[in-house]
Design a protein around this motif. Structure first.
Motif, mmCIF file in Angstrom:
data_model
loop_
_atom_site.group_PDB
_atom_site.id
_atom_site.type_symbol
_atom_site.label_atom_id
_atom_site.label_comp_id
_atom_site.label_asym_id
_atom_site.label_seq_id
_atom_site.Cartn_x
_atom_site.Cartn_y
_atom_site.Cartn_z
ATOM 1 N N TYR A 1 -18.032 1.422 -62.544
ATOM 2 C CA TYR A 1 -18.357 0.838 -61.271
ATOM 3 C C TYR A 1 -19.220 -0.398 -61.843
ATOM 4 O O TYR A 1 -18.862 -1.519 -61.128
ATOM 5 C CB TYR A 1 -19.147 1.562 -60.350
ATOM 6 N N GLN B 1 -16.411 4.605 -49.721
ATOM 7 C CA GLN B 1 -15.477 3.428 -49.934
ATOM 8 C C GLN B 1 -14.650 3.354 -51.271
ATOM 9 O O GLN B 1 -13.573 2.616 -51.433
ATOM 10 C CB GLN B 1 -16.267 2.126 -49.948
ATOM 11 N N SER C 1 -16.950 -3.121 -63.336
ATOM 12 C CA SER C 1 -15.987 -4.140 -62.277
ATOM 13 C C SER C 1 -16.822 -4.950 -61.713
ATOM 14 O O SER C 1 -16.223 -5.964 -60.768
ATOM 15 C CB SER C 1 -15.291 -2.979 -61.129
ATOM 16 N N ARG C 2 -18.031 -4.605 -61.504
ATOM 17 C CA ARG C 2 -18.973 -5.735 -60.716
ATOM 18 C C ARG C 2 -19.440 -6.822 -61.783
ATOM 19 O O ARG C 2 -20.010 -7.648 -61.257
ATOM 20 C CB ARG C 2 -20.244 -5.214 -60.157
ATOM 21 N N LEU D 1 -20.689 4.039 -51.430
ATOM 22 C CA LEU D 1 -19.642 3.844 -52.506
ATOM 23 C C LEU D 1 -18.876 5.068 -52.658
ATOM 24 O O LEU D 1 -17.647 4.723 -52.646
ATOM 25 C CB LEU D 1 -20.459 3.751 -53.706
ATOM 26 N N GLN E 1 -15.434 3.058 -54.184
ATOM 27 C CA GLN E 1 -15.793 2.292 -55.353
ATOM 28 C C GLN E 1 -16.490 3.214 -56.517
ATOM 29 O O GLN E 1 -16.603 2.477 -57.571
ATOM 30 C CB GLN E 1 -16.621 1.443 -54.634
#
Length: 82
Positions: A65, A44, A68-69, A41, A46
């Motif tokens: 995080y 990337q 955002s999911r 993560l 994220q």
């Protein structure tokens, strides 16, 4: 002992832990995953870090995080102190 989390449309209650800084292992435990996924993560981008070598992640970064999911109407908060 597993930590429990509450998710739903309720607002976050209790003291905010946004200033807490976590290492990779603590972040992995919080997200109930392994360290390698946290490193993935981070690579990337994220999951943002507040320090490199060793990596440190802020609690607010983890919350961002997760937010955002999830759908906007949901919020998550820890029900057991970390």
């Amino acid at each position: 002992m597993r930590k429990s989390y509450a998710c739903g449309s309720a607002q976050m209650k209790g003291p905010l832990m946004q200033d807490k800084i976590l290492n990779v292992t603590q972040t992995a435990r919080l997200l109930d995953t392994d360290n390698t996924y946290i490193y993935k993560l981070i690579r990337q981008e994220q999951l943002t870090t507040v320090q490199a070598n060793p990596y440190r992640v802020s609690f607010s970064g983890v919350k961002s995080y997760l937010d955002s999911r999830l759908p906007e109407s949901f919020s998550c908060y820890a029900t057991v102190p970390l």
